[in-house]
Design an enzyme around this catalytic site. Structure first.
Site, PDB file in Angstrom:
ATOM      1  CE  LYS A  34       2.186   2.352   4.663  1.00 17.72           C
ATOM      2  NZ  LYS A  34       1.505   1.583   3.492  1.00 17.72           N
ATOM      3  CE  LYS A  41      -5.161  -1.474   2.054  1.00 20.48           C
ATOM      4  NZ  LYS A  41      -4.180  -1.967   1.948  1.00 20.48           N
ATOM      5  CB  SER A  94      -0.948   0.171   1.320  1.00 18.22           C
ATOM      6  OG  SER A  94      -1.754  -1.223   1.187  1.00 18.22           O
TER       7      SER A  94
END
Length: 291
Positions: free
Chosen positions: A239, A171, A96
């Protein structure tokens, strides 16, 4: 049988690699921690001493590493994927990372004769173990079709969502939704416990109605048990929320609730709890409630 190199054998990468072995593929893995490579070898795979060694004979290279700089490190440079994989090999990045980085690396991959797909996954460690991940894929449609057999081993819901970078954009939206759900589930459980309700029974009935979700199913019991062993660490979700808040700002989109949750997750990471499962957001809600 397909020769597959898996770079990154962490919480998600190792079970994905094992599932590929069990499906009959020839899988070679590389990981910075040799113990994870040993686990793959014990499951019937092979180990490599470097990225270059892992990818040299691979038809498919699957990368699953934590962040954008990590992906760049393993694919670029003289020892990276682009310089050492066979021309025509498929590169599936299940990490990701930032959508703009995915799009830029896709250009570099094509220049090196590699066929890139950004294919981040959702479903956490249970989904990786069971081979039922949801996979959102960006890239060329023909390359997506060529990757179907491999993706079908590790995932259940596999959708081509657009050109390179699109998988990472979807995502980011996924991580926004998941974080919001976790925060509201934590608030609901603290609220229920304050009133002495049978929380286990409450979650059962809530899960059967409109409030039901996979987050409730997978994270509710962890909160009740105060068991925050990581399936997906808060530091990684932090993150991801950084990715979505930055991308939203760039697009001129307002995400007020997402921004608040991002700050709450960030505060846990800053105070040393980044190693907890992301359901550990519950601990902050408890503290804020004085419980």
């Amino acid at each position: 049988m397909t020769n597959i190199a898996v770079i990154g054998l962490g919480i998600m990468g190792l079970p994905m690699a094992v599932n590929l072995v069990e499906a009959g593929h020839d899988v070679t893995g590389f990981n910075r921690s040799p113990q994870r490579v040993e686990a793959l070898v014990a499951a019937g795979g092979k180990g490599a001493a470097s990225v270059a060694d892992a990818v040299s004979d691979a038809d498919v290279v699957l990368t699953m590493v934590p962040d954008s700089p990590d992906v760049e490190e393993v694919v670029t440079g003289p020892d990276g994927v682009f310089a050492n994989a066979k021309p025509g090999a498929l590169w599936i990045d299940a990490s990701s990372i930032r959508p703009d980085v995915a799009a830029r690396l896709a250009v570099a991959a094509r220049e090196a004769g590699i066929r890139p797909l950004d294919a981040p996954v959702s479903g956490g460690e249970p989904g990786a173990i069971d081979g039922v991940l949801s996979i959102m894929v960006g890239g060329d449609a023909d390359d997506f079709a060529a990757a179907a057999e491999v993706l079908g081993v590790v995932g259940k819901t596999i959708v081509h969502v657009g050109p390179s970078g699109s998988g990472q954009t979807v995502k980011a939206a996924n991580q926004l939704i998941v974080a919001g759900n976790i925060e509201l589930l934590a608030e609901a459980i603290v609220f229920l416990e304050a009133y002495g309700v049978d929380t286990s029974a409450a979650l059962t009935v809530l899960g059967g109605g409109l409030a039901g979700s996979k987050v409730l199913d997978q994270k509710g019991q962890k909160m009740l048990d105060r068991n925050f062993e990581p399936g997906f660490r808060l530091q990684l979700h932090n993150k991801d929320l950084g990715i979505v808040t930055a991308a939203a700002r760039e697009a001129g989109v307002t995400i007020p609730l997402g921004a608040v949750v991002a700050q709450l997750v960030g505060s846990l990471v800053a105070t040393g709890d980044g190693g907890l499962d992301h359901s550990g957001l519950f601990t902050l809600v408890e503290r804020l409630s004085g419980r």
